[in-house]
Design an enzyme around this catalytic site. Structure first.
Site, short mmCIF file in Angstrom:
data_model
loop_
_atom_site.label_atom_id
_atom_site.label_comp_id
_atom_site.label_asym_id
_atom_site.label_seq_id
_atom_site.Cartn_x
_atom_site.Cartn_y
_atom_site.Cartn_z
N THR A 1 0.84 -1.20 0.00
CA THR A 1 0.00 0.00 0.00
C THR A 1 0.88 1.25 0.00
O THR A 1 0.66 2.19 -0.76
CB THR A 1 -0.89 0.01 1.26
N GLY B 1 -15.13 11.60 5.61
CA GLY B 1 -14.08 11.23 6.57
C GLY B 1 -13.01 12.31 6.62
O GLY B 1 -12.25 12.48 5.67
N VAL C 1 -12.94 6.59 5.43
CA VAL C 1 -13.45 6.47 6.81
C VAL C 1 -12.68 5.42 7.60
O VAL C 1 -13.17 4.89 8.59
CB VAL C 1 -14.97 6.13 6.80
N HIS D 1 20.28 28.54 14.16
CA HIS D 1 19.50 29.75 13.90
C HIS D 1 19.76 30.23 12.48
O HIS D 1 20.92 30.20 12.04
CB HIS D 1 19.90 30.85 14.89
#
Ligand code: FAD
Ligand code: NAD
Length: 465
Positions: free
Chosen positions: A42, A183, A271, A444
């Site tokens: 999948t 969903g 869903v 930073h």
């Protein structure tokens, strides 16, 4: 019927199965992996990877569209953009092909054998595989079940025609004018947002009172706000009852008790997913189950000796990195190493806009455990890098034990915070305390400085707010 004998047979070539196979073969175990479809399961073929490609394409298009309509905060202008969705999908398919080909290469390099075909379990040591060349019987000392999951279908709205699953939504070659997403969870909002950015009119119908109900309202708030800004209509507390008689419009029972209809060119039903446990002889093993999932112990062992199960078929969270980690552990176990599943946390990342990254316990869950906690939050609106990216929405939040400052959870919502998940996991896996994060130099200007600042805030030492 051809006969194959191996030490380890893995059923399913998704992230759980293929990682097991690579690791096991690396450890010298005679390994065969079987999948009825392309390797990668999948995740690589119809899930994680193609969805993220579409999400990125949507973002690129949206930036151009913003510039074209005078909405660019950077003073950019552009001609009205166009998209050839067929080409977008071809690009996405190219990534999938490269990755699935890569898996085949990795398996080969490690020395694992693979077989394309549908596996049917006959007993705890014997499996029949229906291949193009006919059935083959595999005799294995050990079997790993990694058959994954599939989309849940709503009885009132079966897949077919304009009603599609995530697989269909990731394979459209023409943009629909309108898309209703049933969903408002991971899939619905990730894919729904991508299509909204591509100019599709998107409506989300979510049964729960909030979108992404697994997280608290503070964390999901920026996502809801952005959906509204993108023109996505979100109906919460609403339930679809089916297609109207004309077969065209969707019937919805809204939160206030009224029945309405929604017109939609496509309806994506997202869903949830259910484990793939039917139709391949699993019942022959009569394994005890945990609800719909195969029950496993802390070594991914099922109740039958020599039969393991990993990944989506074993329960929540149904995430690729959980399946992979389980697979790696199981291969080590089969090779004789004494291991148990002792991960402190499994990261969860939702690739919405902004993204959500969450590892460990949120404040409510931590308090529910009876723990006195410190919570430190730092908003991106006070972060220079976020300002320079014009993405000041969202925040980082750290949750730690009050008594010893051990970090229980770190969560963030913001642009690009998916990449923070690794740092969050590392901190929790290594048992970091607030001071470890607060006293680590963070580069930073980066959005990651908000992680340090959230720990400083929890310690009452905040600097930049
Ligand atoms: P799968 O990947 O489902 O693989 C199972 C394999 O078993 C399949 O290839 C199937 O063909 C094979 N199989 C099943 N039965 C048989 C049989 N009888 N014989 C032979 N082969 C068989 N997770 C994330 O962590 N991050 C994400 O961003 C993410 N995005 C997603 C987006 C979408 C749209 C979807 C649908 C899912 C997403 N997921 C994501 C979830 C992730 O894809 C799954 O958690 C992961 O693929 C589970 O891996 P698995 O190995 O357990 O099973
Ligand atoms: P989900 O569980 O994330 O969301 C389903 C949503 O549908 C929930 O909000 C639920 O309240 C709602 N719902 C349920 N029944 C409904 C109904 N009848 N009408 C309207 N709403 C209804 O499931 P999903 O989005 O289908 O994704 C499945 C799984 O795939 C996820 O749980 C996750 O494990 C995995 N996934 C992960 C990622 C990621 O890691 N970024 C992305 C996509 C999918």
């Amino acid at each position: 019927m051809a006969e194959i004998v191996c030490k380890l047979l893995i059923i399913g070539g998704g992230p759980g199965g293929y990682v097991t196979a690579i690791r096991a073969a690396q450890l010298g175990i005679d390994t065969l992996i079987v999948d009825e479809g392309p390797l990668g399961g999948t995740c690589l073929n119809i899930g994680c990877i193609p969805s993220k490609a579409l999400i990125h394409a949507g973002e690129e298009f949206h930036k151009l569209a913003e510039a074209a309509t005078g909405g660019s905060p950077f003073g950019l202008s552009a001609a009205s953009p166009a998209i050839d969705l067929g080409k977008t999908m071809a690009w996405k398919d190219g990534i999938v092909t490269r990755l699935t080909g890569g898996v085949a290469g990795l398996l080969k390099k490690a020395g694992a054998k693979s077989l394309r075909g549908r596996a049917s379990i006959r007993d705890g040591k014997t499996v029949t595989v229906e291949t193009d060349l006919g059935p083959q019987t595999v005799h294995a000392e050990t079997i790993v079940i990694a058959t994954g999951s599939e989309p849940v279908e709503l009885p009132s709205l079966p897949f077919g025609g304009k009603v599609i699953s995530s697989t269909g939504a990731l394979a459209l070659t023409q943009l629909p004018e309108s898309l209703v997403v049933v969903g408002g969870g991971y899939i619905g909002l990730e894919i729904g947002t991508a299509y909204a950015k591509l100019g599709v009119k998107v409506t989300v119908v979510e049964a729960a009172p909030r979108i992404l109900p697994v997280w608290d309202a503070e964390l999901t708030g920026p996502v809801a706000k952005r959906l509204a800004a993108l023109g996505v209509e979100v109906m919460t507390g609403a339930k679809v009852t089916g297609l109207a008689d004309d077969g065209e419009t969707l019937q919805v029972a809204t939160a206030d008790g009224s029945d309405i209809t929604l017109a939609a060119d496509k309806i994506l039903v997202a869903v949830g997913r259910r484990p793939r446990t039917q139709g391949f002889g699993l019942e022959q093993l009569a394994l005890p189950m945990d609800g719909p999932f195969i029950r496993i112990d802390n070594q991914c062992r099922t109740a039958m000796r020599g039969v393991y199960a990993i990944g989506d078929v074993t329960g929540e969270p149904m995430l690729a990195h959980r399946a992979m980690a389980q697979g790696e552990m199981v291969a080590d176990l089969i090779a004789g190493q004494p291991l148990v599943w002792d991960k402190r946390a499994i990261p969860a990342v939702c690739f919405t806009d902004p993204e959500i990254a969450s590892v460990g316990l949120g404040p409510n869950a931590a308090r529910r455990d009876g723990q006195a906690v410190l919570v430190g939050t730092f908003p991106f609106r006070a972060n220079g890098r976020a300002m320079s990216l014009a993405r000041e929405d969202g925040f980082v939040r750290v949750i730690a034990r009050e008594d010893n400052h051990v970090v229980l959870g770190i969560e963030a919502v913001g642009a690009g915070v998916a990449e923070f998940a690794s740092a969050f996991s590392l901190a929790i896996e290594m048992g970091a305390r607030l001071e470890d994060i607060a006293d680590t130099i963070h580069a930073h200007p980066t959005m990651g400085e908000a992680i340090q600042e959230s720990a400083l805030a929890a310690l009452g030492r905040g600097l930049h707010l």
